[in-house]
Write a protein that holds these residues in place. Sequence first.
Motif, mmCIF file in Angstrom:
data_model
loop_
_atom_site.group_PDB
_atom_site.id
_atom_site.type_symbol
_atom_site.label_atom_id
_atom_site.label_comp_id
_atom_site.label_asym_id
_atom_site.label_seq_id
_atom_site.Cartn_x
_atom_site.Cartn_y
_atom_site.Cartn_z
ATOM 1 N N ALA A 345 1.010 -1.265 -0.055
ATOM 2 C CA ALA A 345 0.039 0.019 0.009
ATOM 3 C C ALA A 345 1.032 1.286 -0.025
ATOM 4 C CB ALA A 345 -1.118 -0.051 1.253
ATOM 5 N N MET A 346 1.871 1.197 0.904
ATOM 6 C CA MET A 346 2.703 2.449 0.858
ATOM 7 C C MET A 346 3.606 2.555 -0.636
ATOM 8 S SD MET A 346 4.432 2.532 4.834
ATOM 9 C CE MET A 346 5.158 0.929 4.667
ATOM 10 N N ARG A 347 3.673 1.436 -1.138
ATOM 11 C CA ARG A 347 4.580 1.729 -2.407
ATOM 12 C C ARG A 347 3.674 2.109 -3.314
ATOM 13 N NH1 ARG A 347 6.621 -3.095 -2.651
ATOM 14 N NH2 ARG A 347 8.517 -2.612 -2.077
ATOM 15 N N ILE A 348 2.354 1.649 -3.393
ATOM 16 C CA ILE A 348 1.493 2.101 -4.276
ATOM 17 C C ILE A 348 0.913 3.764 -4.184
ATOM 18 C CG2 ILE A 348 -0.858 1.847 -5.248
ATOM 19 C CD1 ILE A 348 -0.425 -1.168 -5.011
ATOM 20 N N CYS A 349 1.018 3.956 -2.895
ATOM 21 C CA CYS A 349 0.673 5.560 -2.624
ATOM 22 C C CYS A 349 1.887 6.517 -3.103
ATOM 23 C CB CYS A 349 0.534 5.382 -1.086
ATOM 24 S SG CYS A 349 -1.001 5.024 -0.464
ATOM 25 N N ASP A 350 2.963 6.016 -3.077
ATOM 26 C CA ASP A 350 3.996 6.839 -3.555
ATOM 27 C C ASP A 350 3.919 7.118 -5.130
ATOM 28 O OD1 ASP A 350 5.728 7.579 -1.392
ATOM 29 O OD2 ASP A 350 6.838 5.751 -1.214
ATOM 30 N N GLN A 351 3.373 5.945 -5.794
ATOM 31 C CA GLN A 351 3.213 6.138 -7.132
ATOM 32 C C GLN A 351 2.021 6.870 -7.650
ATOM 33 O OE1 GLN A 351 3.008 1.776 -8.190
ATOM 34 N NE2 GLN A 351 5.219 1.494 -7.559
ATOM 35 N N VAL A 352 1.045 6.803 -6.907
ATOM 36 C CA VAL A 352 -0.180 7.469 -7.270
ATOM 37 C C VAL A 352 -0.256 8.883 -6.674
ATOM 38 C CG1 VAL A 352 -2.711 7.167 -7.136
ATOM 39 C CG2 VAL A 352 -1.416 5.200 -7.587
ATOM 40 N N GLU A 353 0.053 8.996 -5.559
ATOM 41 C CA GLU A 353 -0.149 10.359 -4.970
ATOM 42 C C GLU A 353 0.650 11.472 -5.519
ATOM 43 O OE1 GLU A 353 -1.540 8.830 -0.459
ATOM 44 O OE2 GLU A 353 0.325 9.893 -0.672
ATOM 45 N N ALA A 354 0.303 12.763 -5.392
ATOM 46 C CA ALA A 354 1.052 13.803 -6.253
ATOM 47 C C ALA A 354 2.270 14.690 -5.322
ATOM 48 C CB ALA A 354 -0.153 14.714 -6.875
ATOM 49 N N ALA A 355 2.077 14.225 -3.946
ATOM 50 C CA ALA A 355 2.765 15.125 -3.063
ATOM 51 C C ALA A 355 3.604 14.004 -1.967
ATOM 52 C CB ALA A 355 2.083 16.117 -2.464
ATOM 53 N N GLN A 356 4.693 14.655 -1.611
ATOM 54 C CA GLN A 356 5.429 14.151 -0.347
ATOM 55 C C GLN A 356 4.454 14.067 0.714
ATOM 56 O OE1 GLN A 356 9.418 14.544 -0.388
ATOM 57 N NE2 GLN A 356 9.672 14.063 1.720
ATOM 58 N N ARG A 357 4.422 13.462 1.529
ATOM 59 C CA ARG A 357 3.855 13.563 2.881
ATOM 60 C C ARG A 357 4.344 14.330 4.086
ATOM 61 N NH1 ARG A 357 -0.156 8.075 4.176
ATOM 62 N NH2 ARG A 357 -0.764 7.937 1.858
ATOM 63 N N SER A 358 5.693 13.943 3.850
ATOM 64 C CA SER A 358 6.371 14.717 5.003
ATOM 65 C C SER A 358 6.055 14.375 6.396
ATOM 66 C CB SER A 358 6.490 16.226 5.031
ATOM 67 O OG SER A 358 7.289 16.991 5.858
ATOM 68 N N VAL A 359 5.670 15.201 7.179
ATOM 69 C CA VAL A 359 5.333 14.853 8.734
ATOM 70 C C VAL A 359 3.948 14.458 8.634
ATOM 71 C CG1 VAL A 359 5.029 15.903 10.812
ATOM 72 C CG2 VAL A 359 6.971 16.508 9.553
ATOM 73 N N TYR A 360 3.244 15.078 7.808
ATOM 74 C CA TYR A 360 1.795 14.290 7.532
ATOM 75 C C TYR A 360 1.696 12.837 7.400
ATOM 76 C CZ TYR A 360 -2.642 13.345 5.784
ATOM 77 O OH TYR A 360 -4.026 12.529 5.674
ATOM 78 N N ALA A 361 0.882 12.112 8.387
ATOM 79 C CA ALA A 361 0.796 10.806 8.173
ATOM 80 C C ALA A 361 1.826 10.436 9.305
ATOM 81 C CB ALA A 361 0.592 10.063 6.949
ATOM 82 N N GLY A 362 2.747 10.979 9.885
ATOM 83 C CA GLY A 362 3.805 10.749 10.911
ATOM 84 C C GLY A 362 3.135 10.775 12.224
ATOM 85 N N SER A 363 4.028 11.216 13.163
ATOM 86 C CA SER A 363 3.543 11.085 14.402
ATOM 87 C C SER A 363 4.183 12.274 15.506
ATOM 88 C CB SER A 363 3.747 9.665 14.928
ATOM 89 O OG SER A 363 3.261 9.410 16.372
ATOM 90 N N ILE A 364 3.663 12.776 16.219
ATOM 91 C CA ILE A 364 3.828 13.919 17.341
ATOM 92 C C ILE A 364 3.535 13.245 18.556
ATOM 93 C CG2 ILE A 364 3.958 16.136 18.265
ATOM 94 C CD1 ILE A 364 2.996 16.887 15.288
ATOM 95 N N GLY A 365 4.630 13.428 19.457
ATOM 96 C CA GLY A 365 4.433 12.924 21.014
ATOM 97 C C GLY A 365 5.608 13.191 21.829
#
Length: 428
Positions: A345-365
Amino acid sequence: MRVEDNFVIDSTNNFHQKALQWAAQFDEVAYLHSNAHSDQWSAFDCLVAVKAKAHYCATNGDTFQEVQKFISNHPNTYIPGFFSYDLKNEIEDLKTNHVDQLDFPLAYFFIPTTVVKIIGSKVYITAENPAEIYQEIDQYLLKSDLVGFDGKVQARWSKEEYFHAFHKMQEHISRGDIYEVNLCQEFYAENVSLNPLAAFEKLNSISPTPFASFFKFQDKFILSASPERFLAKRNNELISQPIKGTAKRGSTVEEDQQIVQTMLNSKKEIAENVMIVDLVRNDLTRSAVPKSVKADRLFEIQSFKLVHQMISTITCEKSDEVSDVEVIKNTFPAGSMTGAPKIAAMRICDQVEAAQRSVYAGSIGYFSPNGDFDFNVVIRTILYNTKKRHLSFQTGGAITIQANAKDEYQECLLKANGMLKALNVQID
């Protein structure tokens, strides 16, 4: 020498907000706020950590090992920070080809000079001079500044482009490459000014959530209204609470009740939630005492100011053979933001999505002095680089073979609503 002291605060004195505005003057700030949401694993109402006396900033390679070393070298203190989604490329054989517009590091943690922890009517301050810090915050004169956003927010995709990406994902599902995936789209603004503190305060008032955070370091800001816990450790128990299932709030109590019941009766919502619960259970087994992984609380509906969310809770007993950072690495990134099977799923998201996620979908704590930790999932979050004058936020949703493109697109807009309102703009 730092010492801890405690003080009784007046509930009418806006101490939380004063602590935030006081903290914003420092170069490094972590403000983590529960907004009066609590559960059996909550450790505080609010944590404020400021002014780094030491920090760790990832430089590509062995990040998790380096974070563990940093934590081990600084015992008996709160250590706030974040992990970027793109650390997946260190964990697995993955690659991201999108241009990095935000220039956030893969991870950042710091050792604060001062920590302010609020629990009910008490505030605990760890500093060289706790009484002086308490007086500074208690007597701080609150300001009401404008958000000051002067740009246009654009969608990286048109509606038609989103539909095209959606159908690509469903083609992968039809072929059996994946059976669920979280497709995300970006909203961004270039060459803009923003008052990050005012923007966070407005976002937090529009969408008060259990894992809200204002994080500042150097020229970078994270303004988060996250409702989702990624992973927590309490003594030797690990807790993950993935969200899968989102619906708007009703305009009346009766409409709200009907929406909740519709969610609970939705085969699609239940199926999506089950898939991610199974993924998280599998991830946790890598760090758990054998046969200790449990998913006792499934499909609970929690209602927030803007949306209803379907949340499940998975717990386990942590194995002594696995370090805290290894536990995070073994489950990172959050399954609710990837899909299943996770690596595909992560590999396909990299191929299909149009932007780098960066901190989005990461984690703060944070990591705490007693060995516990608690991290959110970075969603409903504005990322802003003041030097590059670049602002970005993303939204996404789970796609299965039963999903409908129009419904998923509308869900993305629903999730963007809080950030757009905070900036007082509409999508261009």
